[in-house]
Design an enzyme around this catalytic site. Structure first.
Site, PDB file in Angstrom:
ATOM      1  N   GLY A  23      36.766   8.780  86.140  1.00 10.05           N
ATOM      2  CA  GLY A  23      35.521   9.025  86.843  1.00 10.05           C
ATOM      3  C   GLY A  23      34.721  10.060  86.073  1.00 10.05           C
ATOM      4  N   ALA A  46      42.936   8.175  87.928  1.00 11.21           N
ATOM      5  CA  ALA A  46      43.903   9.172  87.462  1.00 11.21           C
ATOM      6  C   ALA A  46      43.260  10.547  87.359  1.00 11.21           C
ATOM      7  CB  ALA A  46      44.495   8.737  86.115  1.00 11.21           C
ATOM      8  N   GLU A  47      42.106  10.617  86.695  1.00 12.38           N
ATOM      9  CA  GLU A  47      41.340  11.862  86.646  1.00 12.38           C
ATOM     10  C   GLU A  47      39.851  11.571  86.689  1.00 12.38           C
ATOM     11  OE1 GLU A  47      45.153  13.364  84.640  1.00 12.38           O
ATOM     12  OE2 GLU A  47      43.876  11.642  84.242  1.00 12.38           O
ATOM     13  N   SER A  48      39.113  12.534  87.212  1.00 13.49           N
ATOM     14  CA  SER A  48      37.652  12.507  87.161  1.00 13.49           C
ATOM     15  C   SER A  48      37.186  13.811  86.523  1.00 13.49           C
ATOM     16  CB  SER A  48      37.051  12.373  88.564  1.00 13.49           C
ATOM     17  OG  SER A  48      37.391  11.117  89.137  1.00 13.49           O
ATOM     18  N   HIS A  77      41.653  11.491  78.342  1.00 13.05           N
ATOM     19  CA  HIS A  77      40.896  10.241  78.486  1.00 13.05           C
ATOM     20  C   HIS A  77      39.575  10.473  79.220  1.00 13.05           C
ATOM     21  CE1 HIS A  77      42.340   9.729  82.699  1.00 13.05           C
ATOM     22  NE2 HIS A  77      41.378   8.836  82.803  1.00 13.05           N
TER      23      HIS A  77
END
Length: 298
Positions: A23, A46-48, A77
């Protein structure tokens, strides 16, 4: 009401729905940390990453990273996803060849590379790697990972490595051993939390894919059962390989690393390790694809 620009960007891939989805939220200066955590939970990736004005005069922007359950110090990422978006969608590549991001672990320079006028990848320089010994019984570890203990490769040490977060690196004999892992996520999360470990990262040099290393990453302790393709853990792995003298400490090493196949999100990243005595320079690069463009109204 406030309109916040939000994107999904698949990082470490050139194919939609491949690699690792991040995100990317561009209007972080209008958000509280509580807002950021709630948005990360809503996006459920998974991550923003959230973009904010820099505090450090040597940085261009400041960033904060959140999983669906907590803030983390660094995410590879999401950094690739954000900077790919800024270079392409926002046109920043027309003005400069790169930027410096201020993070909780220090400033992270990112550059983008072009071929025939098109961005082909973005490359971040991670912070200096470090390692730490980690004592664990192989049988206990194999039970946590859901693999037979004889599939863990004794040729390499089981250690912790860090280029922003601590990762437990577990050498495996073959790609199929990694793909067949079925971890006890509850028990693995408990162990990781007890030792301050962000992810447990399986790797092997013996793979059927056209790459140097094949990996798989589990992070239930920070709310991510499995991270498809991770720049942070693979950067830490490259630093570990250098510090353990597994790769050259005299000449630059270029590594291609594949990840994500086991969960249907194959991706690829490249890492350059530049020797510098006990402080090698770790550069992690990859492409990305913007999959969703939207506006979140608060």
């Amino acid at each position: 009401m406030r309109d916040i620009r939000v994107y999904h960007v698949d990082a470490f891939t050139t194919e939609t729905f491949g690699g690792n989805a991040a995100g990317v939220v561009l209007d972080g200066e209008f958000l509280t940390e509580e807002d950021m955590q709630r948005i990360a939970k809503e996006l459920n990736l998974a991550e923003s990453v959230f973009l904010l004005p820099a505090h450090d005069q040597e940085a261009d922007y400041r960033v904060k990273y959140f999983t669906p359950t907590k803030e983390v110090n660094f995410c590879g990422h999401a950094t690739v996803g954000l900077t790919w978006l800024m270079a392409t969608e926002l046109g920043l590549a027309k003005e400069t060849t790169g930027i410096v991001l201020e993070t909780k672990i220090g400033n992270v320079p990112v550059v983008w590379h072009e071929e025939n006028g098109e961005i082909v990848d973005v490359e971040m320089t991670q912070i200096t790697p470090k390692t730490r010994d980690f004592a664990i019984d192989v049988e206990e570890l194999s039970d946590l990972l859901g693999v037979s203990s004889d599939r863990i490769d004794p040729s390499y040490p089981i250690k912790l490595a860090n280029t922003g977060n601590w990762h437990l690196l577990v050498p495996m004999k073959h790609q199929q051993d990694i793909d067949q892992a079925s971890p006890n996520l509850t028990a693995l999360a408990k162990m990781n939390k007890e030792h301050g470990i962000s992810t447990t990262h399986l790797y092997t040099f013996h793979t059927s894919k056209e790459c140097d290393i094949y990996t798989r990453d589990f992070a239930p302790g920070i709310g991510i059962p499995e991270d498809p393709v991770t720049g942070a853990a693979n950067g830490a792995l490259a630093g570990f390989l250098y510090l353990e003298n597994i790769i050259s400490q005299q000449n630059p090493t270029h590594l291609s690393i594949a990840q994500g196949d086991a969960i249907g999100r194959p991706g690829m990243l490249t890492i350059t390790v530049i020797p510098n005595e006990s402080q090698p320079v770790i550069k992690v690069a990859g492409a990305a694809v913007i999959t969703i463009r939207g506006v979140l109204t608060l």
